[in-house]
Design a protein around this motif. Sequence first.
Motif, PDB file in Angstrom:
ATOM      1  N   LYS A  67     -80.893  -7.933  38.116  1.00 47.91           N
ATOM      2  CA  LYS A  67     -82.295  -8.378  38.096  1.00 47.91           C
ATOM      3  C   LYS A  67     -82.618  -9.230  39.316  1.00 47.91           C
ATOM      4  N   HIS A  68     -81.635  -9.929  39.858  1.00 48.34           N
ATOM      5  CA  HIS A  68     -81.872 -10.735  41.063  1.00 48.34           C
ATOM      6  C   HIS A  68     -82.163  -9.844  42.269  1.00 48.34           C
ATOM      7  N   TYR A  69     -81.525  -8.694  42.316  1.00 46.61           N
ATOM      8  CA  TYR A  69     -81.825  -7.757  43.399  1.00 46.61           C
ATOM      9  C   TYR A  69     -83.241  -7.206  43.274  1.00 46.61           C
ATOM     10  N   LEU A  70     -83.697  -6.977  42.046  1.00 48.39           N
ATOM     11  CA  LEU A  70     -85.062  -6.492  41.848  1.00 48.39           C
ATOM     12  C   LEU A  70     -86.076  -7.490  42.366  1.00 48.39           C
ATOM     13  N   ASP A  76     -74.924 -13.496  44.647  1.00 53.81           N
ATOM     14  CA  ASP A  76     -73.542 -13.025  44.597  1.00 53.81           C
ATOM     15  C   ASP A  76     -73.227 -12.108  45.777  1.00 53.81           C
ATOM     16  N   THR A  77     -74.188 -11.289  46.178  1.00 51.01           N
ATOM     17  CA  THR A  77     -73.971 -10.397  47.319  1.00 51.01           C
ATOM     18  C   THR A  77     -74.043 -11.148  48.641  1.00 51.01           C
ATOM     19  N   VAL A  78     -74.973 -12.104  48.735  1.00 46.43           N
ATOM     20  CA  VAL A  78     -75.191 -12.803  50.009  1.00 46.43           C
ATOM     21  C   VAL A  78     -74.115 -13.851  50.257  1.00 46.43           C
ATOM     22  N   SER A  94     -65.852 -21.423  42.431  1.00 49.90           N
ATOM     23  CA  SER A  94     -67.300 -21.538  42.505  1.00 49.90           C
ATOM     24  C   SER A  94     -67.953 -20.720  41.398  1.00 49.90           C
ATOM     25  N   ILE A  95     -69.185 -21.103  41.056  1.00 53.48           N
ATOM     26  CA  ILE A  95     -69.940 -20.349  40.054  1.00 53.48           C
ATOM     27  C   ILE A  95     -70.490 -19.051  40.632  1.00 53.48           C
ATOM     28  N   VAL A  96     -70.473 -18.934  41.958  1.00 52.29           N
ATOM     29  CA  VAL A  96     -70.949 -17.717  42.620  1.00 52.29           C
ATOM     30  C   VAL A  96     -69.835 -16.676  42.592  1.00 52.29           C
TER      31      VAL A  96
END
Length: 308
Positions: A67-70, A76-78, A94-96
């Motif tokens: 949903k973050h990508y939407l 997480d990706t960055v 880390s939480i990431v």
Amino acid sequence: TLPWLKGCPILFAPRIPPRAHELAGCKTRLGAMKKARAMLDSLMGPSRDQSLTERSGEEFREANVCKHYLVGYCPDTVLGKKLAACRAEFDRPSIVNPGCTKLHSVALRTEYQQHKDFAKFQREYEESLLKYLESIVREADGKAMYEKRKRDDMDITWEFHEKLCDLCGMKYKLEKKDGMLGSGLGQDCYKDDLHEETELHGLFLKMRSRCNEMKEKDRSRREQDKEAPGQDDGERKAGGRRSRSRAKDDGERKAGGRRSRSRAKESVDSGRKRKDKKAKEKEKESSKRRSKSRHKDSTRRSGSRKKK
């Protein structure tokens, strides 16, 4: 072992196990197929083989979709792999996550943007992303504060080459110049501090600016909700009317159900009464027959006695 097979041609060759290079080739082909499938999913969506009539138009709501990508930004990706690469041995995890495991699809993002309830889902997903970004910022600030407090409590002074970034919470050391060996060297023996020019620092800077933008957007939304209470009151009243009408319909249904149950009970009771009445009438008729037969038998016996 079998002498009669000597000189005979081999009709069936023994099964030869696959070689190592053949297995490696199969694995590479499977990996290439998985990559191609993932690329097609990201471009055309997981429901690309279905027709338009078979699609529900809400595939973006699945649990395996990011949903973050939407919304337009996946931390997480960055940041995930960069933080995992810079993590030391004794650092806390880390939480990431080191890379997003969910689906990033351009087709699903287009479907999400063209949905009739786009504003509703946008607000929901942006609020979720804002909470995640705030937690990442708190983690970075907490790391910096923890390191400073630990140094103060243990009376450990900061050396010139030991640095701490308050923006990303990273502790690092300056590199020595070429040909400089040993410890206790002066400031001229170390290279310039180029941490602000690193990619990780720039990503944290963009993330913090994105977080601030989303905070402002969320604050403006909440102010608009407060400034337009009439619409909310109207929606509440309409919702109250709908709930009352639903309650009324439910009450009518329940009353109808009670009436139908009472009718069914009455019909059952009346059927039982009819059966009981018929059974009583049958018992009366059978008792009358038995009494008549007894009377006839008694009269016959008395007549036979008189004749004797």
